[in-house]
Design a protein around this motif. Structure first.
Motif, PDB file in Angstrom:
ATOM      1  N   GLU A 299       0.814  -1.217   0.000  1.00  0.00           N
ATOM      2  CA  GLU A 299       0.000   0.000   0.000  1.00  0.00           C
ATOM      3  C   GLU A 299       0.852   1.274   0.000  1.00  0.00           C
ATOM      4  O   GLU A 299       0.338   2.383  -0.220  1.00  0.00           O
ATOM      5  N   LEU A 300       2.173   1.120   0.219  1.00  0.00           N
ATOM      6  CA  LEU A 300       3.057   2.285   0.242  1.00  0.00           C
ATOM      7  C   LEU A 300       3.634   2.616  -1.134  1.00  0.00           C
ATOM      8  O   LEU A 300       4.341   3.615  -1.284  1.00  0.00           O
ATOM      9  N   ALA A 301       3.360   1.788  -2.132  1.00  0.00           N
ATOM     10  CA  ALA A 301       3.918   1.985  -3.480  1.00  0.00           C
ATOM     11  C   ALA A 301       3.083   3.013  -4.238  1.00  0.00           C
ATOM     12  O   ALA A 301       2.191   2.668  -5.012  1.00  0.00           O
ATOM     13  N   MET A 302       3.375   4.283  -4.017  1.00  0.00           N
ATOM     14  CA  MET A 302       2.593   5.367  -4.609  1.00  0.00           C
ATOM     15  C   MET A 302       3.322   5.923  -5.836  1.00  0.00           C
ATOM     16  O   MET A 302       4.535   6.148  -5.814  1.00  0.00           O
ATOM     17  N   LEU A 303       2.576   6.162  -6.898  1.00  0.00           N
ATOM     18  CA  LEU A 303       3.137   6.728  -8.122  1.00  0.00           C
ATOM     19  C   LEU A 303       3.402   8.213  -7.918  1.00  0.00           C
ATOM     20  O   LEU A 303       2.522   8.954  -7.462  1.00  0.00           O
ATOM     21  N   ASP A 304       4.629   8.655  -8.240  1.00  0.00           N
ATOM     22  CA  ASP A 304       4.905  10.080  -8.035  1.00  0.00           C
ATOM     23  C   ASP A 304       4.372  10.909  -9.206  1.00  0.00           C
ATOM     24  O   ASP A 304       4.031  10.387 -10.277  1.00  0.00           O
ATOM     25  N   ALA A 305       4.297  12.203  -8.991  1.00  0.00           N
ATOM     26  CA  ALA A 305       3.664  13.104  -9.963  1.00  0.00           C
ATOM     27  C   ALA A 305       4.410  13.130 -11.291  1.00  0.00           C
ATOM     28  O   ALA A 305       3.789  13.203 -12.362  1.00  0.00           O
ATOM     29  N   ALA A 306       5.744  13.051 -11.243  1.00  0.00           N
ATOM     30  CA  ALA A 306       6.532  13.103 -12.479  1.00  0.00           C
ATOM     31  C   ALA A 306       6.263  11.881 -13.348  1.00  0.00           C
ATOM     32  O   ALA A 306       6.120  11.992 -14.573  1.00  0.00           O
ATOM     33  N   MET A 307       6.181  10.708 -12.735  1.00  0.00           N
ATOM     34  CA  MET A 307       5.907   9.497 -13.507  1.00  0.00           C
ATOM     35  C   MET A 307       4.492   9.531 -14.066  1.00  0.00           C
ATOM     36  O   MET A 307       4.255   9.155 -15.219  1.00  0.00           O
ATOM     37  N   ARG A 308       3.526  10.013 -13.261  1.00  0.00           N
ATOM     38  CA  ARG A 308       2.145  10.085 -13.740  1.00  0.00           C
ATOM     39  C   ARG A 308       2.042  11.035 -14.940  1.00  0.00           C
ATOM     40  O   ARG A 308       1.367  10.729 -15.938  1.00  0.00           O
ATOM     41  N   ALA A 309       2.732  12.154 -14.868  1.00  0.00           N
ATOM     42  CA  ALA A 309       2.693  13.114 -15.987  1.00  0.00           C
ATOM     43  C   ALA A 309       3.318  12.514 -17.241  1.00  0.00           C
ATOM     44  O   ALA A 309       2.828  12.719 -18.359  1.00  0.00           O
ATOM     45  N   ASN A 505      16.658   1.534 -12.931  1.00  0.00           N
ATOM     46  CA  ASN A 505      15.705   1.761 -11.849  1.00  0.00           C
ATOM     47  C   ASN A 505      14.477   2.505 -12.379  1.00  0.00           C
ATOM     48  O   ASN A 505      14.371   2.778 -13.579  1.00  0.00           O
ATOM     49  N   THR A 506      13.571   2.839 -11.466  1.00  0.00           N
ATOM     50  CA  THR A 506      12.323   3.483 -11.889  1.00  0.00           C
ATOM     51  C   THR A 506      12.568   4.898 -12.430  1.00  0.00           C
ATOM     52  O   THR A 506      11.826   5.355 -13.305  1.00  0.00           O
ATOM     53  N   ASP A 507      13.584   5.578 -11.950  1.00  0.00           N
ATOM     54  CA  ASP A 507      13.891   6.905 -12.497  1.00  0.00           C
ATOM     55  C   ASP A 507      14.335   6.791 -13.947  1.00  0.00           C
ATOM     56  O   ASP A 507      13.958   7.615 -14.793  1.00  0.00           O
ATOM     57  N   ALA A 508      15.119   5.751 -14.242  1.00  0.00           N
ATOM     58  CA  ALA A 508      15.531   5.516 -15.631  1.00  0.00           C
ATOM     59  C   ALA A 508      14.329   5.163 -16.494  1.00  0.00           C
ATOM     60  O   ALA A 508      14.270   5.546 -17.672  1.00  0.00           O
ATOM     61  N   VAL A 509      13.349   4.447 -15.919  1.00  0.00           N
ATOM     62  CA  VAL A 509      12.111   4.147 -16.650  1.00  0.00           C
ATOM     63  C   VAL A 509      11.403   5.448 -17.034  1.00  0.00           C
ATOM     64  O   VAL A 509      10.964   5.624 -18.181  1.00  0.00           O
ATOM     65  N   ARG A 510      11.280   6.370 -16.072  1.00  0.00           N
ATOM     66  CA  ARG A 510      10.598   7.641 -16.354  1.00  0.00           C
ATOM     67  C   ARG A 510      11.319   8.406 -17.464  1.00  0.00           C
ATOM     68  O   ARG A 510      10.674   8.938 -18.391  1.00  0.00           O
ATOM     69  N   ARG A 511      12.644   8.453 -17.403  1.00  0.00           N
ATOM     70  CA  ARG A 511      13.399   9.177 -18.424  1.00  0.00           C
ATOM     71  C   ARG A 511      13.278   8.505 -19.794  1.00  0.00           C
ATOM     72  O   ARG A 511      13.165   9.178 -20.828  1.00  0.00           O
TER      73      ARG A 511
END
Length: 524
Positions: A299-309, A505-511
């Motif tokens: 339940e703590l795995a929240m999508l951040d605003a940058a990834m959602r955008a 990692n997930t930051d690389a996924v967003r980029r």
């Protein structure tokens, strides 16, 4: 019998419809652990008998005794076979006999405890060449099954993240439940072929044990391959092997076994775009570990605003689907973007824009079994600190990330026991989680293929790309590789994977997704 040239093995094998593999000694190197557990059991037990009659003690020979009396056989049959070689005859007893009971079953259960302890201490080693070979034939379109006399087979596959490599598994639990005779009888090989809907003469089998080679030969397999891990080439041939190899690397076409590190998707972005060409991408994404970092509690795995955008921006230009082990409604709420496709419960439950809806037609039949298994797991693990039993509509996830190391084996044993009592369910693995799912031929890979066809994306104008970080995502990597798509593994890809690229990692996924969206915007 004339043997085919080794350079032709690969071509010969691709003429078959399926391959069936033993576990110990073929896929994993757990035979050494089994042998050590047997040695500790029998030397201790025979020493006890020698106190009454010194003539009864003859030390266990790890080479000769293991190969002749134990390798490949069901546990209780191995106990009986070895003891009779020492002229010791015990009552069979019952499978429920405690480990200190002086029966065949009691000693067999004692061996199981010894093996589980060794497994926890030493882990499991896989043969990398075997993993690479199995992946190669699956990519070529062959079906695969695993057979094992061991009741630990599914647990071991989950430990080494190799469950996705097999369309069917027949282990010691299945054999006991279905009344199948163990090796050297042909039952489990024939049953594996039936699960693959393949006649035995249209399949090949790979075994390292004499009893296993004999079983596959009796089952009528079109080609029986012996793997000589114990310097017994002639014996393997005598028991029915058509050919004998030292390692599955010999079955691969030249240059295929050596696996270079996966190229990094951001660093290789221009090359990836060239491969995309004029095709439109269709993006499929896991959630946990791909869009959000792995956390202690789901339940703590929240999508951040940058990834959602970034996701919203990409969804304006191409199809974007979230394919998650979470419940569909849960992951849709966490992402919160209306025009995405959501496939929950590993693809059993799918919804999307324009009335898209699919729920696996047989999945609902398993709900009562899942309810029962959930209740049993909660009861058995109620006093284990840190354990989390998460019920999803079509799955049960038992998380042990917060469980003390000393209690992990207890969690593992409870899950294995519950799945053993519910043959309608199968166990899969993941990052610090054991999961129970319906025993149905359905996974993320099949769900992605269904979506491509349902959305009219299964043509040369579209390139599907799947991003994921876990064992369950391998099914999708394999499915897309077979259809000309791409898999991108998120995280440390040092282990065998069917993905073509990696991201750290997930930051690389967003980029990466942001660059892809920018490329599509520039092309419009």
């Amino acid at each position: 019998m004339q043997q085919p040239e080794r350079s032709r093995y690969g071509v010969t094998l691709l003429s078959y419809e399926a391959g069936v593999f033993d576990l110990d000694g073929v896929v994993t190197n757990t035979a050494r652990g089994h042998c050590l557990a047997w040695q500790r059991l029998f030397d201790t037990y025979l020493s006890t008998l020698a106190e009454r009659d010194s003539a009864l003690f003859q030390a266990f020979d790890p080479d000769e005794d293991y190969r002749r009396y134990l390798d490949g056989k069901p546990r209780y049959e191995g106990v009986r076979s070895f003891l009779e070689s020492r002229h010791v005859y015990l009552p069979f007893g019952k499978p429920q006999d405690p480990p200190d009971q002086e029966t065949i079953c009691g000693l067999g259960n004692r061996k199981q405890r010894l093996f589980e302890k060794l497994l926890a201490e030493q882990g499991v080693e896989v043969f990398a060449s075997s993993i690479a070979f199995i992946e190669s034939i699956r990519t070529a379109g062959l079906k695969t099954a695993l057979v094992s006399s061991s009741k630990n087979a599914r647990d071991i596959l989950a430990r080494v993240e190799a469950s996705h490599l097999f369309d069917a598994v027949v282990d010691g639990i299945d054999a006991e439940r279905l009344g199948l005779h163990g090796k050297p009888q042909p039952d489990i090989f024939r049953h594996a072929a039936s699960l693959l809907a393949t006649p035995p003469d249209q399949a090949f089998a790979i075994e390292d044990a004499l009893s296993g080679v004999e079983a596959a030969s009796r089952a009528g397999f079109g080609l029986v391959i012996g793997v000589d891990r114990a310097q017994q080439r002639e014996d393997l041939l005598a028991h029915g092997a058509h050919i004998v190899i030292d390692d599955l690397a010999e079955l691969m076409p030249p240059g295929v076994v050596q696996q270079d590190p996966l190229p990094e998707a951001l660093g290789s972005f221009d090359r990836l775009v060239e491969r995309l060409g004029r095709r439109l991408p269709a993006i499929f994404l896991d959630y946990d570990g791909t869009l959000t970092p792995i956390v202690d509690r789901p339940e703590l795995a929240m999508l951040d605003a940058a990834m959602r955008a970034t996701l919203a921006r990409l969804a304006q230009r191409c199809t974007v689907a979230i394919v998650s082990g979470r419940d569909r409604a849960n992951v849709a709420e966490l992402v919160g973007i209306d025009n995405l496709i959501y496939a929950g419960s590993h693809g059993f439950d799918i919804t999307g824009p324009d009335g898209l809806h699919m729920q696996h037609e047989c999945a609902a039949e398993f709900l009562p079994t899942l309810d029962s298994a959930e209740n049993e797991l909660r009861a058995r693990l109620a006093d284990v600190p840190g354990v989390l039993v998460e019920r999803k509509r079509f799955a049960i996830a038992t998380h042990y990330r917060l469980v003390a190391e000393r209690d992990v084996d207890r969690v593992r044993a409870a899950v294995a026991s519950v799945v053993g009592e519910h043959p309608q369910l199968r166990q899969t693995g993941g990052k610090k989680v054991f999961e129970l799912r319906p025993q149905l031929s359905w996974d993320k890979g099949k769900a992605v293929v269904w979506l491509l066809e349902a959305l009219d994306l299964a043509d040369d104008a579209v390139m599907p790309i799947y991003l994921g970080d876990d064992e369950t995502d391998e099914d999708a990597f394999v499915a897309l590789r077979e259809r000309g798509g791409l898999g991108v593994f998120v995280g440390d890809a040092s282990h065998a994977t069917a993905a073509s690229y990696r991201l750290d990692n997930t930051d690389a996924v967003r980029r990466f997704l942001g660059r892809l969206a920018g490329r599509l915007e520039g092309a419009s």
